[in-house]
Design an enzyme around this catalytic site. Structure first.
Site, PDB file in Angstrom:
ATOM      1  N   ARG A 199      -2.237   6.523   2.169  1.00 57.21           N
ATOM      2  CA  ARG A 199      -1.912   7.560   3.174  1.00 57.21           C
ATOM      3  C   ARG A 199      -0.864   7.049   4.157  1.00 57.21           C
ATOM      4  NH1 ARG A 199      -7.591   8.691   2.217  1.00 57.21           N
ATOM      5  NH2 ARG A 199      -7.968   6.656   3.124  1.00 57.21           N
ATOM      6  N   PHE A 259      -0.497   2.154  16.264  1.00 55.20           N
ATOM      7  CA  PHE A 259       0.944   2.020  16.532  1.00 55.20           C
ATOM      8  C   PHE A 259       1.538   3.243  17.231  1.00 55.20           C
ATOM      9  CE2 PHE A 259       0.653  -1.631  13.786  1.00 55.20           C
ATOM     10  CZ  PHE A 259       1.605  -2.487  14.314  1.00 55.20           C
ATOM     11  N   LYS A 310     -12.239   7.446   5.995  1.00 54.96           N
ATOM     12  CA  LYS A 310     -12.109   6.195   6.770  1.00 54.96           C
ATOM     13  C   LYS A 310     -13.321   5.301   6.506  1.00 54.96           C
ATOM     14  CE  LYS A 310     -10.934   4.254  11.248  1.00 54.96           C
ATOM     15  NZ  LYS A 310      -9.943   3.331  10.663  1.00 54.96           N
ATOM     16  N   GLY A 323       0.837  -1.202   0.000  1.00 51.74           N
ATOM     17  CA  GLY A 323       0.000   0.000   0.000  1.00 51.74           C
ATOM     18  C   GLY A 323       0.867   1.245   0.000  1.00 51.74           C
ATOM     19  N   ALA A 324       2.007   1.168  -0.724  1.00 56.62           N
ATOM     20  CA  ALA A 324       3.037   2.218  -0.644  1.00 56.62           C
ATOM     21  C   ALA A 324       2.570   3.584  -1.137  1.00 56.62           C
ATOM     22  CB  ALA A 324       4.272   1.781  -1.444  1.00 56.62           C
ATOM     23  N   HIS A 370     -12.593  10.648  12.904  1.00 54.63           N
ATOM     24  CA  HIS A 370     -11.591  10.427  11.851  1.00 54.63           C
ATOM     25  C   HIS A 370     -11.996  11.163  10.583  1.00 54.63           C
ATOM     26  CE1 HIS A 370     -10.056   7.086  14.333  1.00 54.63           C
ATOM     27  NE2 HIS A 370      -8.950   7.193  13.618  1.00 54.63           N
TER      28      HIS A 370
HETATM   29  P1  NAD Z   1      -5.399   4.138   2.041  1.00 58.88           P
HETATM   30  O1  NAD Z   1      -6.656   3.755   1.343  1.00 58.88           O
HETATM   31  O2  NAD Z   1      -4.907   5.547   1.899  1.00 58.88           O
HETATM   32  O3  NAD Z   1      -4.200   3.158   1.632  1.00 58.88           O
HETATM   33  C1  NAD Z   1      -4.343   1.783   1.430  1.00 58.88           C
HETATM   34  C2  NAD Z   1      -3.456   1.429   0.260  1.00 58.88           C
HETATM   35  O4  NAD Z   1      -3.417   0.003   0.115  1.00 58.88           O
HETATM   36  C3  NAD Z   1      -3.966   2.005  -1.087  1.00 58.88           C
HETATM   37  O5  NAD Z   1      -2.923   2.743  -1.703  1.00 58.88           O
HETATM   38  C4  NAD Z   1      -4.344   0.753  -1.872  1.00 58.88           C
HETATM   39  O6  NAD Z   1      -4.135   0.907  -3.274  1.00 58.88           O
HETATM   40  C5  NAD Z   1      -3.389  -0.269  -1.263  1.00 58.88           C
HETATM   41  N1  NAD Z   1      -3.799  -1.648  -1.533  1.00 58.88           N
HETATM   42  C6  NAD Z   1      -5.038  -2.185  -1.556  1.00 58.88           C
HETATM   43  N2  NAD Z   1      -5.007  -3.476  -1.889  1.00 58.88           N
HETATM   44  C7  NAD Z   1      -3.699  -3.777  -2.080  1.00 58.88           C
HETATM   45  C8  NAD Z   1      -3.008  -4.973  -2.470  1.00 58.88           C
HETATM   46  N3  NAD Z   1      -3.674  -6.108  -2.724  1.00 58.88           N
HETATM   47  N4  NAD Z   1      -1.654  -4.920  -2.562  1.00 58.88           N
HETATM   48  C9  NAD Z   1      -0.970  -3.779  -2.325  1.00 58.88           C
HETATM   49  N5  NAD Z   1      -1.579  -2.602  -1.980  1.00 58.88           N
HETATM   50  C10 NAD Z   1      -2.921  -2.615  -1.846  1.00 58.88           C
HETATM   51  O7  NAD Z   1      -5.666   3.792   3.584  1.00 58.88           O
HETATM   52  P2  NAD Z   1      -4.833   4.282   4.861  1.00 58.88           P
HETATM   53  O8  NAD Z   1      -5.496   5.493   5.456  1.00 58.88           O
HETATM   54  O9  NAD Z   1      -3.372   4.322   4.529  1.00 58.88           O
HETATM   55  O10 NAD Z   1      -5.146   3.084   5.874  1.00 58.88           O
HETATM   56  C11 NAD Z   1      -4.801   1.742   5.544  1.00 58.88           C
HETATM   57  C12 NAD Z   1      -5.213   0.841   6.702  1.00 58.88           C
HETATM   58  O11 NAD Z   1      -4.417   1.155   7.858  1.00 58.88           O
HETATM   59  C13 NAD Z   1      -6.671   1.007   7.157  1.00 58.88           C
HETATM   60  O12 NAD Z   1      -7.173  -0.263   7.537  1.00 58.88           O
HETATM   61  C14 NAD Z   1      -6.570   1.927   8.362  1.00 58.88           C
HETATM   62  O13 NAD Z   1      -7.651   1.824   9.256  1.00 58.88           O
HETATM   63  C15 NAD Z   1      -5.282   1.415   8.969  1.00 58.88           C
HETATM   64  N6  NAD Z   1      -4.590   2.335   9.863  1.00 58.88           N
HETATM   65  C16 NAD Z   1      -4.028   1.771  10.975  1.00 58.88           C
HETATM   66  C17 NAD Z   1      -3.282   2.541  11.840  1.00 58.88           C
HETATM   67  C18 NAD Z   1      -2.597   1.863  13.011  1.00 58.88           C
HETATM   68  O14 NAD Z   1      -1.844   2.526  13.753  1.00 58.88           O
HETATM   69  N7  NAD Z   1      -2.786   0.539  13.177  1.00 58.88           N
HETATM   70  C19 NAD Z   1      -3.117   3.923  11.608  1.00 58.88           C
HETATM   71  C20 NAD Z   1      -3.702   4.472  10.459  1.00 58.88           C
HETATM   72  C21 NAD Z   1      -4.429   3.660   9.593  1.00 58.88           C
END
Ligand code: NAD
Length: 270
Positions: free
Chosen positions: A13, A126, A160, A9-10, A156
Site C-alpha cells: 500500500r 511522515f 493493520k 515493498g514496491a 486504522h
Molecule cells: P503492506 O503490507 O501493504 O506493504 C508491505 C510490503 O512490503 C508488501 O508488499 C510486502 O510484500 C513487502 N515486503 C515484505 N517483506 C519484504 C522484503 N523482505 N523485501 C521487499 N519487500 C518486502 O503494508 P503498508 O500498509 O504499505 O505498511 C508498511 C509499513 O509501513 C507498516 O509497518 C506500516 O505500519 C508502516 N506505515 C508507516 C507510515 C509512516 O508514515 N511512518 C505510514 C503508513 C504505513
C-alpha cells in the site's frame, strides 16, 4: 542534483504511493523497486503496479542486486525486512528513510546498533500534519498536562497488524516526555473489568480497527470543566509518501546519524 531513490515493498500500500510520489517530486527519480523474494510481481513494471503508467523500473526480488541504482532507500515494509535492509545499506553506504512500524524492543535495539554509520531518517508518521500535531501536543502537555487526564484513541484500516499504531505511541512519548513521565510505566493499553479509578499519571490508549481508514488519531486532555482534543485524520497515503520523499531529499545531504521528521521540517528546538 537529482536523487535516485529505491522503494522496498514496491507493491505494498505505501510502496505504491511512494512510487507515485516519486513521479511528481522535483529533483528526484525512481532508481529501483524491490519486493519480497518470490512475489508474483517480480519483473513487473513498478509504475504499472502503482497505477501511474510505465516507468521502465522493473521490480526485483533482492535489494543487493540494485545497490548501484539508488542513493536513498525508502523502506515501508516489515520490521524483519527493514532490519535486513539496514544491514545491506550500511554495507553499501546508502542513506535510508524508514517508515516501518511495529518493532519489538529487541528489534529496536538491533535497529539502533546497526544504523550507526549511515544517515537514517526514521519516523512513525511522515505526514507534515502529524508532525505539527506532535509540536502542539508538546505545548498542550506542558500547559495543561498535569491538571488533565490524557487519553489517545487511534483508528486504522482492517489490515493493520500492529497496535497501538506507531504514531499513537509517538504521541504518547511526546506527551510523557513533556511531563517528565516514563511512558513504559504510565501507559494503559485498553481497559477491562474492575480496574478501579483512573490513576492520575496514566496515559491511556484505545485502538479501533476496520474499513479503509488510512489513519485517525485523537489525543484528549480531560480537565475539570473543559477538555482539549487534538485530532489528525489522514485521508490518503500520499500524505505519508510526500513526507517520505521530502525526507529522502533532506537525508541525502546529512552526515551519518539517526534523524526524524522533526529534523526534516526544522521543528527541533535547540
Ligand atoms: P503492506 O503490507 O501493504 O506493504 C508491505 C510490503 O512490503 C508488501 O508488499 C510486502 O510484500 C513487502 N515486503 C515484505 N517483506 C519484504 C522484503 N523482505 N523485501 C521487499 N519487500 C518486502 O503494508 P503498508 O500498509 O504499505 O505498511 C508498511 C509499513 O509501513 C507498516 O509497518 C506500516 O505500519 C508502516 N506505515 C508507516 C507510515 C509512516 O508514515 N511512518 C505510514 C503508513 C504505513
Amino acid at each position: 542534483m537529482t536523487i535516485r531513490i529505491a522503494v522496498t515493498g514496491a507493491a505494498g500500500r505505501m510502496g505504491k504511493s511512494l512510487v507515485e510520489a516519486s513521479t511528481t517530486a522535483c529533483g528526484l527519480t525512481l532508481g529501483a523497486a524491490i519486493e519480497r523474494p518470490g512475489s508474483a510481481l517480480i519483473k513487473a513494471d513498478s509504475g504499472e503496479v502503482a497505477g501511474v503508467g510505465k516507468l521502465d523500473v522493473a521490480i526485483v526480488g533482492n535489494l543487493v542486486d540494485v545497490t548501484d541504482d539508488f542513493d536513498v532507500l525508502i523502506d515501508f515494509t516489515t520490521p524483519e525486512s527493514t532490519l535486513a535492509n539496514i544491514a545491506i545499506c550500511a554495507k553499501h553506504n546508502k542513506a535510508m528513510v524508514i517508515g516501518t512500524t511495529g518493532f519489538s524492543d529487541e528489534q529496536k535495539a538491533q535497529f539502533n546498533s546497526t544504523i550507526r554509520n549511515i544517515p537514517v531518517c526514521f519516523a512513525s508518521n511522515f505526514s507534515t500534519g502529524v508532525n505539527l500535531c506532535f509540536k502542539l501536543l508538546d505545548i498542550t502537555a506542558k500547559t495543561v498536562g498535569d491538571e488533565s487526564d490524557i487519553e489517545i484513541v487511534e483508528t486504522h484500516h482492517r489490515y493493520k497488524v500492529d497496535a497501538p499504531s506507531g504514531t499513537a505511541l509517538s504521541m504518547g512519548e511526546v506527551v510523557a516526555n513533556a511531563l517528565g513521565r516514563d511512558l513504559q510505566k504510565v501507559a494503559a493499553y485498553g481497559r477491562e473489568g474492575q480496574e478501579g479509578p483512573r490513576s492520575k499519571d496514566t496515559i491511556g490508549f484505545a485502538t479501533l480497527r476496520g474499513g479503509d481508514v488510512v489513519g485517525d488519531h485523537t489525543v484528549t486532555f480531560l480537565a475539570d470543566g473543559e477538555r482539549i482534543e487534538i485530532t489528525h485524520k489522514a485521508s490518503s497515503r500520499m500524505a505519508f509518501a510526500r513526507g517520505a520523499v521530502r525526507a529522502a531529499h533532506w537525508i541525502s545531504e546529512q552526515k551519518a546519524g539517526l534523524y526524524d521528521m522533526k529534523d526534516v521540517l526544522g521543528f527541533v528546538s535547540k
